[in-house]
Design an enzyme around this catalytic site. Structure first.
Site, PDB file in Angstrom:
ATOM      1  N   LYS B  95     -50.558  29.339 -30.254  1.00  0.00           N
ATOM      2  CA  LYS B  95     -50.857  30.338 -29.179  1.00  0.00           C
ATOM      3  C   LYS B  95     -51.056  29.370 -27.878  1.00  0.00           C
ATOM      4  CE  LYS B  95     -50.663  34.389 -31.095  1.00  0.00           C
ATOM      5  NZ  LYS B  95     -49.459  35.059 -30.713  1.00  0.00           N
ATOM      6  N   GLU B 117     -54.931  40.636 -24.598  1.00  0.00           N
ATOM      7  CA  GLU B 117     -55.370  41.073 -26.076  1.00  0.00           C
ATOM      8  C   GLU B 117     -55.362  40.076 -26.993  1.00  0.00           C
ATOM      9  OE1 GLU B 117     -52.271  40.849 -24.902  1.00  0.00           O
ATOM     10  OE2 GLU B 117     -51.370  39.900 -26.826  1.00  0.00           O
ATOM     11  N   SER B 384     -47.850  27.421 -38.329  1.00  0.00           N
ATOM     12  CA  SER B 384     -48.294  28.026 -36.897  1.00  0.00           C
ATOM     13  C   SER B 384     -49.706  27.892 -36.420  1.00  0.00           C
ATOM     14  CB  SER B 384     -48.032  29.434 -36.413  1.00  0.00           C
ATOM     15  OG  SER B 384     -48.357  30.322 -37.736  1.00  0.00           O
TER      16      SER B 384
END
Lengths: 269, 402
Positions: B95, B117, B384
């Protein structure tokens, strides 16, 4: 002339603004919502917006979000909202009715089928919050082709460079969202509205209706002196939220509508 | 269509085929047009790119390794399994790649307030992190269901100085958090930058987030060429909104011999009502600014997604994935909760790596395929994120079985 054109022309002659009301179709249930809808013209609504409930109303504040959830919980669907318009039209042929909502339920229903049934039911216009002019080909153009007006929202962020693009494809009336925000949030100053109406007038001959944050007869009277129409939604919907019975909901909405109408009618322009 | 490329999208309207677009309220239109202009200019500005490269290296810790998972490879006895170690990034997931890019853009645009969000909380943590680093106030919207299952991440965000606003609407998960962030944005248009965490939302977000994540695939390609002297045979990544997957895939979509597999969250199974597999169990619709595949009922109402992993618990998917699915360039398959948990354990025990439950979906698909493939088949799986945030969830599923 369309119902919207006729209505605004008639009000212009009377020298007064329109009271535009919003309630959500099926809130809190089909029967109550229909009773409210049928009572609105007599209670002084000049133009009626009927909400098509959606699970994810991104541009709405808590009041209208809750209304959508109440309606969906009671089993409201797009087909039922169209049916509600049909029932309304059986006894009321003059008051324009505009459906308001989000694109996905229409997308799912099928644009062609939706427009055909909406036209047949007696829908005069559409306000679809998440379809900017960049996507006119999807619904705006086909709606206007079958004679349903497509009412554009303009906002404080729509600058003069962009306004022509937004207004060019608008028909019926133009809805000025007077505050950047969600429905039912804070209200704009008189100066802001006056300035915005003057600015929009340079770009369009269509009637200008102002909404967002108008809750009381006093506020409605002020806006009615500046614009061609005053839109009230969340305050009416709140009457349904706080009602303890179906009769109370109908009475609450229609009595507030009456006072708003009185204020709008007494505000000579 | 032999010369068709898969990497050139979207078009000027933000469309990938029939997917994508800018389905937003008029209040937001001028803002996203402005963002598109600024983003396009920034990506041509060497100073911006240099600054981005600096933060990728010295703050995120890139490049991260492409690790040959020898024990997993031996265990499954087929394909050679490589893991792209995004979980080793600062904040523990992919991220941050996107967050660094967007906050540099926010700064360039003179924005003074950041909103985002979050689902699992990883994007929230990454956003709170970069907001702290650049000294900007930050508000994170998070569904109450997710807050309950991701307590540690909520605390991390608060430690980093962010305000976490619980969202009770709907099911209290990612889509509701996104609705609320959009409502904030529409209200605070002048000063606020909306830092979207995945390859969804109105154009230019899907393209922009993909571009900031594409560093994953660029590194992986260089690394595999160095280690193996050739391109991989297959790529596997999990897909919620789909940003780690687009990040890995983008560099390879025009390499026609590379098979690409996206893994959706199958929850209790795509034939049940409890899953988050928008491509395998949804139909096209419009939500959160773009047209894509959505979980919805016959009336066009959005239905609840379910996944054991909060990060995949979303009823939509990025529009570029919808398009890659439509044109059949990428194969999208579901992996159920129990399969993901099994892969989670295998990865812990055999490699000493605790993967995020999201990544465990990709790993599960890899472990399904590996035994059926020849030993010279090279497979890259995107790891990830790390699984520390998922301890509570895994514990509640295991009970006393450990």
């Amino acid at each position: 002339m369309s119902r919207l054109e006729t209505r605004f022309a008639q009000l212009k002659q009377e020298g007064r603004a329109a009271l535009v009301t919003y309630t959500t179709g099926g809130d809190p249930d089909y029967a109550t919502s229909l009773a409210i809808l049928k009572g609105l013209p007599k209670a002084g609504a000049d133009v009626i917006e009927l909400g098509m409930p959606f699970t994810d109303p991104m541009a709405d504040g808590p009041a209208i979000q809750a209304a959508a959830l109440r309606a969906l919980k009671s089993g409201q669907t797009l087909a039922k909202t169209l049916n509600m318009v049909r029932e309304f039209r059986q006894e009321e042929s003059e008051t324009p009715l505009v459906l308001m909502g989000y694109y996905n339920p229409i997308h799912r229903y099928g644009v062609e089928r939706f427009l055909a049934e909406a036209k047949d039911a007696g829908v005069d216009g559409l306000i679809v919050v998440d379809l900017p002019p960049e996507h006119d080909a999807e619904l705006c153009d086909p709606a206007q082709a079958v004679g349903i007006d497509f009412i554009r929202l303009t906002t404080p962020t729509t600058d003069n460079n962009r306004l022509p693009r937004v207004l060019n494809s608008s028909s019926g009336f133009v809805y000025y969202v007077s505050v950047a925000g969600v429905t039912g949030a804070g209200s704009a100053t008189t100066e802001h509205i006056e300035h915005a109406v003057t600015r929009l007038r340079q770009f369009t001959q269509l009637p200008l209706c102002v909404g967002f944050g108008i809750r009381t007869p006093e506020q409605a009277r002020v806006v009615a002196q500046l614009a061609d129409g005053v839109v009230v939604g969340s305050a009416l919907v709140d009457q349904i939220a706080k009602a303890n019975s179906s009769a109370e909901a109908v009475e609450g909405v229609l009595s507030l509508c009456n006072s708003l109408a009185e204020a709008v009618r007494s505000a000579r322009r | 269509m032999t010369d068709m490329t898969y990497s050139q999208g979207p078009d000027a309207q933000g469309m990938f085929g029939q997917f994508g677009g800018r389905y937003v309220a008029e209040t937001l239109m001028p803002l996203i047009l402005d963002l598109e202009r600024e983003y396009t200019a920034a990506m041509k500005d060497q100073a911006f790119l240099d600054e981005l490269a600096y933060f990728q290296r010295d703050y995120i810790g890139r490049p991260n390794p492409l690790y040959f998972a020898e024990r997993l490879t031996e265990h499954f006895g087929g394909a050679k399994i490589y893991l792209k170690r995004e979980e080793l990034n600062h904040t523990g997931a992919h991220k941050i790649n996107n967050c660094i890019g967007q906050i540099l853009l926010a700064k360039r645009m003179g924005k003074t307030r950041i909103i985002a969000e979050t689902g699992a909380g990883m994007h929230g943590v990454a956003t709170a992190t970069v907001a702290a680093r650049f000294g900007l106030p930050c508000v994170i919207y998070m569904g109450t269901t997710d807050i309950d299952r991701q307590q540690a991440n909520v605390f991390r965000m608060k430690l980093l100085g962010a305000t976490v606003i619980p969202v009770t609407a709907g099911t209290g998960t990612l889509k509701d958090a996104m609705n609320e962030a959009l409502r904030d944005w529409v209200t605070n248009v002048a000063d606020t930058f909306y830092l979207i965490g995945t390859v969804a939302g109105p154009h230019p977000y899907p393209a922009m987030v993909r571009d900031f994540q594409a560093v994953i695939g660029r590194e992986a390609k260089a690394q595999i060429l160095e280690k193996e002297g050739r391109l991989p045979d297959s790529l596997i990544a999990c897909v919620g909104g789909g940003s780690n997957a687009m990040g890995l895939f983008h560099e390879f979509v025009d390499d026609k011999d590379v098979a690409i597999i996206g893994v959706e969250a199958g929850g209790h199974g795509v034939n049940t009502s409890k899953h988050a597999a928008s491509l395998n169990g949804g139909v096209p619709g419009v939500l959160h600014g773009n047209r894509t595949f959505l979980l919805q009922d016959d009336d066009g109402q959005i239905t609840d997604a379910h996944s054991i992993s909060a990060g995949l618990d979303y009823p939509g998917i990025g529009p570029e994935h919808a398009w890659l699915h439509d044109v059949k360039r990428v194969e999208y398959v579901p992996i159920n909760d129990d399969e993901a948990l099994e892969a989670f354990h295998a990865t812990c025990r055999l490699e000493g790596i605790i993967p995020a439950l999201e990544s465990a979906h990709a790993l599960a698909e890899a472990y399904k395929r590996a035994p059926t493939l020849p030993k010279d088949h090279i497979m890259i799986v995107c790891l990830s994120g790390r699984g520390d945030k998922d301890m509570q969830t895994v514990m509640s599923h295991l009970g006393d079985k450990l």
